[in-house]
Design a protein around this motif. Structure first.
Motif, PDB file in Angstrom:
ATOM      1  N   GLY A 208       0.826  -1.206   0.000  1.00 23.39           N
ATOM      2  CA  GLY A 208       0.000   0.000   0.000  1.00 23.39           C
ATOM      3  C   GLY A 208       0.856   1.250   0.000  1.00 23.39           C
ATOM      4  O   GLY A 208       2.078   1.190  -0.221  1.00 23.39           O
ATOM      5  N   ARG A 209       0.206   2.360   0.267  1.00 23.36           N
ATOM      6  CA  ARG A 209       0.892   3.643   0.245  1.00 23.36           C
ATOM      7  C   ARG A 209       2.029   3.691   1.268  1.00 23.36           C
ATOM      8  O   ARG A 209       2.977   4.445   1.115  1.00 23.36           O
ATOM      9  CB  ARG A 209      -0.128   4.755   0.503  1.00 23.36           C
ATOM     10  N   GLY A 210       1.912   2.857   2.312  1.00 21.22           N
ATOM     11  CA  GLY A 210       2.979   2.787   3.320  1.00 21.22           C
ATOM     12  C   GLY A 210       4.300   2.294   2.766  1.00 21.22           C
ATOM     13  O   GLY A 210       5.336   2.428   3.413  1.00 21.22           O
ATOM     14  N   CYS A 233      -1.769  -4.676  -5.009  1.00 21.59           N
ATOM     15  CA  CYS A 233      -1.590  -3.375  -4.354  1.00 21.59           C
ATOM     16  C   CYS A 233      -2.947  -2.752  -4.007  1.00 21.59           C
ATOM     17  O   CYS A 233      -3.984  -3.214  -4.449  1.00 21.59           O
ATOM     18  CB  CYS A 233      -0.783  -2.427  -5.247  1.00 21.59           C
ATOM     19  N   SER A 234      -2.894  -1.682  -3.222  1.00 22.05           N
ATOM     20  CA  SER A 234      -4.111  -0.931  -2.901  1.00 22.05           C
ATOM     21  C   SER A 234      -4.389   0.049  -4.043  1.00 22.05           C
ATOM     22  O   SER A 234      -3.544   0.274  -4.909  1.00 22.05           O
ATOM     23  CB  SER A 234      -3.940  -0.168  -1.594  1.00 22.05           C
ATOM     24  N   ARG A 235      -5.571   0.640  -4.023  1.00 16.86           N
ATOM     25  CA  ARG A 235      -5.942   1.525  -5.133  1.00 16.86           C
ATOM     26  C   ARG A 235      -5.044   2.747  -5.301  1.00 16.86           C
ATOM     27  O   ARG A 235      -4.631   3.043  -6.426  1.00 16.86           O
ATOM     28  CB  ARG A 235      -7.400   1.955  -5.006  1.00 16.86           C
ATOM     29  N   ILE A 266      -0.602  -1.232   4.189  1.00 17.25           N
ATOM     30  CA  ILE A 266      -1.982  -1.023   3.726  1.00 17.25           C
ATOM     31  C   ILE A 266      -2.837  -0.765   4.962  1.00 17.25           C
ATOM     32  O   ILE A 266      -2.799  -1.544   5.923  1.00 17.25           O
ATOM     33  CB  ILE A 266      -2.494  -2.256   2.953  1.00 17.25           C
ATOM     34  N   SER A 267      -3.604   0.331   4.945  1.00 15.99           N
ATOM     35  CA  SER A 267      -4.347   0.698   6.155  1.00 15.99           C
ATOM     36  C   SER A 267      -5.524  -0.241   6.412  1.00 15.99           C
ATOM     37  O   SER A 267      -5.920  -0.447   7.553  1.00 15.99           O
ATOM     38  CB  SER A 267      -4.839   2.145   6.054  1.00 15.99           C
ATOM     39  N   GLY A 268      -6.095  -0.809   5.352  1.00 14.82           N
ATOM     40  CA  GLY A 268      -7.225  -1.715   5.556  1.00 14.82           C
ATOM     41  C   GLY A 268      -8.563  -1.012   5.474  1.00 14.82           C
ATOM     42  O   GLY A 268      -9.494  -1.350   6.203  1.00 14.82           O
ATOM     43  N   ILE A 270     -12.219  -0.116   4.266  1.00 14.54           N
ATOM     44  CA  ILE A 270     -13.291  -1.087   4.017  1.00 14.54           C
ATOM     45  C   ILE A 270     -13.365  -1.474   2.535  1.00 14.54           C
ATOM     46  O   ILE A 270     -13.607  -2.629   2.200  1.00 14.54           O
ATOM     47  CB  ILE A 270     -14.621  -0.537   4.558  1.00 14.54           C
ATOM     48  N   GLN A 271     -13.076  -0.506   1.642  1.00 16.03           N
ATOM     49  CA  GLN A 271     -13.148  -0.825   0.210  1.00 16.03           C
ATOM     50  C   GLN A 271     -12.000  -1.734  -0.207  1.00 16.03           C
ATOM     51  O   GLN A 271     -12.113  -2.489  -1.158  1.00 16.03           O
ATOM     52  CB  GLN A 271     -13.115   0.450  -0.643  1.00 16.03           C
ATOM     53  N   HIS A 272     -10.884  -1.651   0.487  1.00 18.48           N
ATOM     54  CA  HIS A 272      -9.781  -2.569   0.188  1.00 18.48           C
ATOM     55  C   HIS A 272     -10.137  -3.966   0.687  1.00 18.48           C
ATOM     56  O   HIS A 272      -9.980  -4.955  -0.028  1.00 18.48           O
ATOM     57  CB  HIS A 272      -8.477  -2.084   0.821  1.00 18.48           C
ATOM     58  N   LEU A 273     -10.633  -4.026   1.919  1.00 16.67           N
ATOM     59  CA  LEU A 273     -10.962  -5.323   2.515  1.00 16.67           C
ATOM     60  C   LEU A 273     -12.021  -6.068   1.702  1.00 16.67           C
ATOM     61  O   LEU A 273     -12.022  -7.296   1.648  1.00 16.67           O
ATOM     62  CB  LEU A 273     -11.433  -5.146   3.961  1.00 16.67           C
ATOM     63  N   VAL A 285       1.451  -5.996   8.013  1.00 17.32           N
ATOM     64  CA  VAL A 285       2.566  -5.278   8.619  1.00 17.32           C
ATOM     65  C   VAL A 285       2.296  -3.798   8.428  1.00 17.32           C
ATOM     66  O   VAL A 285       2.125  -3.315   7.305  1.00 17.32           O
ATOM     67  CB  VAL A 285       3.921  -5.671   7.971  1.00 17.32           C
ATOM     68  N   ASN A 286       2.218  -3.082   9.554  1.00 13.49           N
ATOM     69  CA  ASN A 286       1.842  -1.673   9.497  1.00 13.49           C
ATOM     70  C   ASN A 286       2.445  -0.964  10.702  1.00 13.49           C
ATOM     71  O   ASN A 286       2.492  -1.528  11.797  1.00 13.49           O
ATOM     72  CB  ASN A 286       0.303  -1.563   9.519  1.00 13.49           C
ATOM     73  N   THR A 287       2.897   0.264  10.519  1.00  9.02           N
ATOM     74  CA  THR A 287       3.511   1.008  11.619  1.00  9.02           C
ATOM     75  C   THR A 287       2.480   1.476  12.651  1.00  9.02           C
ATOM     76  O   THR A 287       2.822   1.790  13.778  1.00  9.02           O
ATOM     77  CB  THR A 287       4.252   2.266  11.105  1.00  9.02           C
TER      78      THR A 287
END
Ligand SMILES: Cc1cc2nc3c(=O)[nH]c(=O)nc-3n(C[C@H](O)[C@H](O)[C@H](O)COP(=O)(O)OP(=O)(O)OC[C@H]3O[C@@H](n4cnc5c(N)ncnc54)[C@H](O)[C@@H]3O)c2cc1C
Ligand SMILES: Nc1ncnc2c1ncn2[C@@H]1O[C@H](COP(=O)(O)O)[C@@H](O)[C@H]1O
Lengths: 322, 249
Positions: A208-210, A233-235, A266-268, A270-273, A285-287
């Motif tokens: 994702g953007r991360g 990847c995410s949008r 990836i933040s997660g 709802i549209q991604h999930l 894995v996310n900070t």
């Protein structure tokens, strides 16, 4: 009551998807008390056709001089002819681009209730009631078919392959349809050669953007390669042009259900999930420890993806080497 | 050329889904309604086609099958730039019922290109566009990710499973569109919103049509077990869990 299943081939080969469909149709046929006929359109070798028998098809109809491209009206006519010839009351197709294109036309042509994106066997057969996903996976609905005949499109990866060890008889089938009526003409075909398709992959490694920049995708690709998987990847990542559009997963992108989905940065949302929540196992894995992706994940690491990824590649290589 | 864009009025994609009446109906209290995302992209592309003077697009109509509560969504479509709107006055019903209503609208209106989205984000049917084309006995092109007009025909890129195809199709046809057809959905500007109030919105009665399926009950997914957290310096442990507990490696 016999069940017809449309088994799509890719350059003469069936994929796992086609075998899932036959497995599903075969369990369904047991419930309704009938046998399974598979319909194949396009040139496929006899061995490949008879392999469908191992998953429960007793009969295979093969239309081998079909035109190259998919014309929705023509395919509707061919499948209608096969339904009529076999006297089938239930038709099973994949909930993929092909199934989505022709199942609705068949529903009108055959006056058969259509349930799309079905996720499991019916919970009753008289009347036929099947579960499907609604609200992009946020809920399930039980759909009752009100007509004598039914058409079901099966969501990918929702049914286990079941080998029955049977064998199928193969019959050349002439649907007697007229190609002169075909109005769509195909100008160009671009196949995604040699690359594992996202929708077929059992393992998907996604960023994702991360991930910060297109330059950081090396370890994602490497991890996918080590695990024999595909990348996603995410949008925003595909909107930014960091990754190709085919990789975008989610409500407005691809909907996938691999065994393992790993989300890095990836933040997660709802549209991604909506596109990935049916995966069997999700790793995030996310900070940000409060990122919503952790609510959907099975395993999580709060940390910097750019640091974790290379370590993960090393550890997985080591584990694989054992 | 006259274009018809079929618009499904759906709950905002971030809506928390709830059900009422013993889980037999969607509970729409407090729901924000939007133009179905793919329909919004179809409308956006339609506006681009119309604005390009080299295309012979004369009129853009939007249509929805739904109760009066769906009208703000149609007004939004008018504000984005559609010329006129039609609402078929009915609770929307199953895909077959909706497609029959839309077929009747098409038969009354002579449209050259008819666009539907690949699915409604609520019931995820992926059915109405294909059904409509079959009822009208005209070609349908599915999974459309780009479209241009050339010599009175549409030249379309569509996704197939495992690639892309470029096809051409004469009018009339139904295009079932997905992402890619337009980059970003258009947002209505103030001027568009003002103009939309004066644009015609015609309400037509529903025709008789049979539903073929019935949504009998809704079920929420099983709650998931909480996420197992692993320390960032324990990557090896994660691999171990994936291998021996989840058995996915
Ligand atoms: C109608 C509609 C449809 C949509 N459809 C889709 C869709 O199909 N698919 C889709 O993906 N989105 C879709 N979206 C967009 C969606 O709402 C989100 O905006 C998007 O998913 C966010 O992408 P992201 O998680 O990559 O980015 P962000 O939300 O910006 O998240 C980045 C994450 O990375 C983390 N991070 C930052 N640095 C690091 C680091 N070094 N290591 C690890 N983590 C880090 C951050 O904590 C954050 O959680 C849609 C939106 C709308 C309105
Ligand atoms: N009630 C409706 N009114 C008008 N168009 C609709 C309606 N429902 C669905 N559609 C169209 O059909 C497409 C596919 O919807 P569905 O088959 O419900 O997933 C949508 O993107 C719309 O273009």
């Amino acid at each position: 009551m016999s069940v017809l299943v449309y088994t799509e081939n890719w350059d003469g080969k069936f994929k796992k998807l086609s075998l899932e469909l036959v497995s599903y149709a075969s369990s369904l046929a047991k419930m309704v008390g009938g046998s399974v006929t598979a319909l194949s359109i396009g040139k496929v070798e006899q061995d490949e056709l008879s392999a469908l028998g191992a998953y429960g098809a007793t009969n295979v109809l093969s239309v081998d001089d079909a035109p190259g491209g998919l014309d929705n009206q023509l395919y509707t006519s061919i499948i209608t002819a096969a339904m009529e010839m076999t006297g089938s009351k239930v038709l099973v197709l994949a909930h993929n681009n092909t199934g989505k294109a022709i199942a609705p036309r068949l529903s009108v042509r055959l006056k058969a209730g259509l349930a799309t994106g079905v996720t499991a066997l019916p919970e009753s057969v008289d009347p036929l009631v099947v579960p499907k996903k609604v609200f992009s996976g946020k809920a399930f609905a039980k759909v009752k078919i009100l007509t004598d005949s039914a058409i079901l499109t099966l969501a990918q990866n929702s049914f286990e392959l079941t080998e029955t060890g049977g064998s199928a008889s193969i019959e050349a089938f002439d649907p007697g349809v007229d190609v002169a009526g075909v109005r769509t003409s195909i100008r160009d075909v671009q196949k995604q050669e040699g690359k594992l398709l996202l929708s077929d992959a059992e393992v998907v490694i996604s960023g994702g953007r991360g991930m910060k920049s297109t330059d950081n995708w090396g370890p994602i690709e490497e991890l996918a390669e080590v695990l024999g998987g595909a990348t996603a990847c995410s949008r925003p990542v595909s909107d930014e042009g960091w990754r190709p559009h085919e990789e975008h997963t989610g409500q407005t992108g691809k909907i996938i259900a691999p065994n393992l989905y790993m989300a890095f940065g990836i933040s997660g949302a709802i549209q991604h999930l909506a596109g990935v929540s049916s995966s069997k196992c999700i790793v995030a894995v996310n900070t940000d420890k409060d990122a919503p992706i952790f609510e959907a994940a099975d395993y999580g690491i709060v940390g910097d993806a750019l640091k974790v990824l290379p370590e993960l590649v090393t550890e997985i290589k080591a584990a694989k080497a054992q | 050329m006259r274009i018809l864009v079929c618009i499904s009025n759906v709950p905002d994609t971030t809506t928390k889904v709830k059900f009422s009446n013993d889980n037999t109906a969607f509970d729409d209290s407090g729901v924000q309604w939007i133009i179905n995302p793919w329909d919004e992209l179809a409308l956006t592309r339609t506006m681009e086609l119309k604005e390009d003077a080299s295309n012979p697009v004369s009129n853009v109509t939007v249509v929805t099958v739904g109760p009066a509560g769906a009208e703000p969504t149609l007004r939004k479509a008018l504000a984005i730039g559609a010329d006129d709107a039609i609402r078929v006055d009915a609770e929307s019903g199953d895909a077959h019922f909706v497609a029959a209503q839309l077929a009747s609208v098409v038969n009354d209106g002579e449209y050259d290109m008819i666009f539907c989205g690949i699915e409604s984000s609520d019931y995820n049917g992926s059915a109405v566009g294909g059904m409509l084309s079959e009822m009208l006995d005209i070609p349908s092109v599915s999974a459309v990710s780009s479209l241009r007009i050339e010599n009175g025909e549409a030249v379309i890129t569509r996704d197939i499973d495992g690639g892309k195809e470029e096809v051409s199709v004469p009018t009339p046809f139904v295009g079932v569109v997905q992402k890619g057809i337009a980059k970003e959905p258009r947002i209505a500007a103030m001027r568009g919103i003002m103009m939309a109030r004066k644009k015609p919105l015609q309400v037509v009665p529903a025709i008789e049509a049979e539903p073929l399926i019935h949504y009998q009950e809704y079920v929420m997914p099983e709650p998931k077990a909480p996420c197992k957290m692993i320390e960032a310096d324990q990557v090896k442990e994660l691999v171990n869990l994936l291998q021996n507990e989840a058995k996915v490696l």
